[in-house]
Design an enzyme around this catalytic site. Structure first.
Site, PDB file in Angstrom:
ATOM      1  N   ARG A   1       0.999  -1.111   0.001  1.00  0.00           N
ATOM      2  CA  ARG A   1      -0.135   0.128   0.028  1.00  0.00           C
ATOM      3  C   ARG A   1       1.121   1.212   0.040  1.00  0.00           C
ATOM      4  O   ARG A   1       0.293   2.226  -0.260  1.00  0.00           O
ATOM      5  CB  ARG A   1      -0.988   0.034   1.272  1.00  0.00           C
ATOM      6  CG  ARG A   1      -2.266   0.784   0.832  1.00  0.00           C
ATOM      7  CD  ARG A   1      -2.801   1.091   2.097  1.00  0.00           C
ATOM      8  NE  ARG A   1      -2.096   1.533   3.401  1.00  0.00           N
ATOM      9  CZ  ARG A   1      -2.203   1.092   4.543  1.00  0.00           C
ATOM     10  NH1 ARG A   1      -2.912   0.092   5.005  1.00  0.00           N
ATOM     11  NH2 ARG A   1      -1.392   1.627   5.756  1.00  0.00           N
TER      12      ARG A   1
ATOM     13  N   TYR B   1     -14.701  18.229 -17.580  1.00  0.00           N
ATOM     14  CA  TYR B   1     -15.237  16.828 -17.408  1.00  0.00           C
ATOM     15  C   TYR B   1     -16.307  16.610 -16.185  1.00  0.00           C
ATOM     16  O   TYR B   1     -15.999  17.284 -15.296  1.00  0.00           O
ATOM     17  CB  TYR B   1     -14.061  15.711 -17.283  1.00  0.00           C
ATOM     18  CG  TYR B   1     -14.510  14.369 -16.676  1.00  0.00           C
ATOM     19  CD1 TYR B   1     -15.510  13.450 -17.396  1.00  0.00           C
ATOM     20  CD2 TYR B   1     -14.173  14.031 -15.528  1.00  0.00           C
ATOM     21  CE1 TYR B   1     -15.981  12.241 -16.913  1.00  0.00           C
ATOM     22  CE2 TYR B   1     -14.439  12.564 -14.968  1.00  0.00           C
ATOM     23  CZ  TYR B   1     -15.583  12.008 -15.872  1.00  0.00           C
ATOM     24  OH  TYR B   1     -16.005  10.488 -15.572  1.00  0.00           O
TER      25      TYR B   1
ATOM     26  N   ASP C   1      -5.413  19.462 -15.718  1.00  0.00           N
ATOM     27  CA  ASP C   1      -5.854  18.091 -16.290  1.00  0.00           C
ATOM     28  C   ASP C   1      -5.469  18.159 -17.583  1.00  0.00           C
ATOM     29  O   ASP C   1      -6.275  18.661 -18.415  1.00  0.00           O
ATOM     30  CB  ASP C   1      -7.376  17.791 -15.909  1.00  0.00           C
ATOM     31  CG  ASP C   1      -7.829  16.442 -16.580  1.00  0.00           C
ATOM     32  OD1 ASP C   1      -7.179  16.005 -17.160  1.00  0.00           O
ATOM     33  OD2 ASP C   1      -8.909  15.894 -16.002  1.00  0.00           O
TER      34      ASP C   1
ATOM     35  N   LYS D   1      -7.319   6.613 -20.082  1.00  0.00           N
ATOM     36  CA  LYS D   1      -7.385   7.157 -21.474  1.00  0.00           C
ATOM     37  C   LYS D   1      -6.151   6.905 -22.453  1.00  0.00           C
ATOM     38  O   LYS D   1      -5.986   5.841 -22.407  1.00  0.00           O
ATOM     39  CB  LYS D   1      -7.805   8.649 -21.529  1.00  0.00           C
ATOM     40  CG  LYS D   1      -8.796   9.062 -20.372  1.00  0.00           C
ATOM     41  CD  LYS D   1      -9.950   8.471 -20.358  1.00  0.00           C
ATOM     42  CE  LYS D   1     -11.214   8.810 -19.393  1.00  0.00           C
ATOM     43  NZ  LYS D   1     -12.127   8.225 -19.253  1.00  0.00           N
TER      44      LYS D   1
HETATM   45  N1  PLP Z   1     -10.345  13.889 -16.486  1.00  0.00           N
HETATM   46  C1  PLP Z   1     -11.091  13.749 -17.929  1.00  0.00           C
HETATM   47  C2  PLP Z   1     -10.738  14.928 -18.785  1.00  0.00           C
HETATM   48  C3  PLP Z   1     -11.830  12.843 -18.094  1.00  0.00           C
HETATM   49  O1  PLP Z   1     -12.409  12.643 -19.413  1.00  0.00           O
HETATM   50  C4  PLP Z   1     -11.856  11.907 -17.433  1.00  0.00           C
HETATM   51  C5  PLP Z   1     -12.929  10.666 -17.317  1.00  0.00           C
HETATM   52  O2  PLP Z   1     -13.518  10.658 -18.641  1.00  0.00           O
HETATM   53  C6  PLP Z   1     -11.191  11.861 -15.833  1.00  0.00           C
HETATM   54  C7  PLP Z   1     -10.718  13.000 -15.537  1.00  0.00           C
HETATM   55  C8  PLP Z   1     -11.592  10.956 -14.747  1.00  0.00           C
HETATM   56  O3  PLP Z   1     -10.618   9.789 -14.924  1.00  0.00           O
HETATM   57  P1  PLP Z   1     -11.137   8.302 -14.295  1.00  0.00           P
HETATM   58  O4  PLP Z   1     -12.213   7.877 -15.032  1.00  0.00           O
HETATM   59  O5  PLP Z   1      -9.951   7.405 -14.632  1.00  0.00           O
HETATM   60  O6  PLP Z   1     -11.357   8.557 -13.151  1.00  0.00           O
END
Ligand code: PLP
Length: 380
Positions: free
Chosen positions: A53, A105, A178, A203
């Site tokens: 962990r 998102y 992000d 992704k």
């Molecule tokens: N950031 C973006 C731009 C996303 O498109 C997503 C998910 O679609 C996330 C964060 C969240 O990621 P996760 O689905 O791996 O939790």
């Protein structure tokens, strides 16, 4: 050759030099142990490995590559992108203030609204692609975090990271980006002034739609970094070794996949832009995009693999088109080698997403096949 000098393609193709010296295998082994031996002197046999962990070798190998790709000082892998985002925002004290880009998102916005309400944190939502609007939000008060997503999903807005970093400093905040829809191949936010970059590795970084994961990568000297690392270990939000191993394998082809996906996106965007059944195409690679010049400066080698389109007509027309597609998979998510399409209004009906919007994530298929599929689906 010193690994630090390697180009991303070389670093990734060779998995950052990870091989199995004990067997001679050219791929790294998975070590699934949750706990590690101590010797008769009670000292750990390997001081880096006590309990999984806290950390494990495969996770470390993947983190080292991601750190180098983004030009950071340190990385932390989490079991999902949202877990990485939550780990960052949990450092904000009760009563704090965060500035968050609007129209990002939906999962991020939804969680943040709920979290900030529970913690009495002031959450200011602002269109950060408008630097003046971001400035006004910062001038109004000090903050802990400015959070931007570029390109944004699914509005495909572009944030000027260098400008946002200056604005964040002016209100005492760190800038966290992000960069999921850009990938570390096209853009490196830390080199533009960001303090922390985040990717949902679910992704394009893993790229095969078979691993859930997220990463935070920091430049050196970010005050909250040690707290985030300690919290991951003690609260238990580390990626598992099997996922980390799959991620290491998926990442090896990242530059090749990105190159093809960006080419496919550009060709598809141009095709859709000329199509009479499409009212609008949002893609930063098109000169008609409001931030095209900025996208060309900030994303080197391609403008990404995400396109949003407005189908002529309304909701029913968009649903008819999506229903006719044969090659594009109708599924949420993005960044995989297979092309995906989603009617976002079905997922987030209250956020102002146009009812006729379809989001496309371009994969690595042959662009002619993808365009043929869209051609037949868009036929009247
Ligand atoms: N950031 C973006 C731009 C996303 O498109 C997503 C998910 O679609 C996330 C964060 C969240 O990621 P996760 O689905 O791996 O939790």
């Amino acid at each position: 050759m010193d690994q630090k000098e390697m180009h991303p393609e070389t670093l990734l193709a060779q998995a950052g030099g990870a091989v199995d010296l004990s067997s001679g295998g050219v791929v790294p082994p998975i070590q699934p142990a949750t706990t590690f031996l101590r010797g008769s002197d009670n000292e750990p046999l390997n001081p880096n490995n006590i309990y999984a962990r806290d950390h494990s070798d495969t996770v470390r190998q993947a983190e080292a590559i991601l750190t180098q790709l983004e030009g950071g000082a340190s990385s932390l892998l989490f079991p999902s992108g949202m877990a990485a985002i939550a780990a960052l925002f949990r450092t904000v004290p009760t009563g704090g203030r965060v500035i968050v880009q609007s129209g990002i998102y939906w999962g991020t916005t939804r969680w943040l609204r709920d979290f900030c309400t529970r913690r009495q944190i002031v959450m200011v939502e602002v269109d950060a692609s408008d630097v003046a609007a971001l400035e006004s939000a910062c001038v109004a008060g000090m903050a802990q975090i400015v959070w931007v997503e570029t390109p944004s999903n699914p509005w495909l807005k572009i944030v000027d990271i260098a400008a946002a970093s200056e604005v964040a400093k002016s209100c005492g905040a760190i800038l966290a980006v992000d960069s999921t829809a850009a990938s570390p191949v096209l853009s490196n936010p830390l080199s533009l002034g960001a303090d922390i970059v985040m990717h949902s590795v679910t992704k394009v970084i893993n790229g095969h739609s078979d691993v859930l994961g997220g990463v935070l990568i920091a430049k050196s000297g970010v005050d909250i970094w040690e707290d985030i690392a300690a919290d991951r270990a003690t609260a238990g939000a580390i990626m598992g070794p099997f996922e980390a191993w799959l991620l290491l394998r998926g990442m090896r082809t990242l530059p090749l996949r990105i190159e093809r996906m960006c080419e496919n996106a550009m060709r598809t965007a141009k095709f859709l832009d000329d199509h009479p059944q499409v009212d609008a195409v949002w893609y930063p690679g098109l000169s008609s995009h409001p931030s095209h010049d900025l996208a060309m400066r900030q994303m080197i080698g391609g403008q990404g693999f995400l396109i949003s389109i407005l189908v002529r007509g309304g909701r029913e027309d968009a649903l008819r088109v999506i229903g006719r597609l044969k090659l594009f998979h109708r599924a949420t998510s993005l960044g995989g080698i297979e092309s995906l399409v989603e009617h976002r209004h079905t997922i987030e009906p209250h956020t102002g997403i146009p009812e006729n919007l379809l989001r496309l994530s371009l994969g690595t298929e042959n662009a002619n096949d993808l365009i043929s599929d869209l051609t037949q689906a868009l036929e009247q």
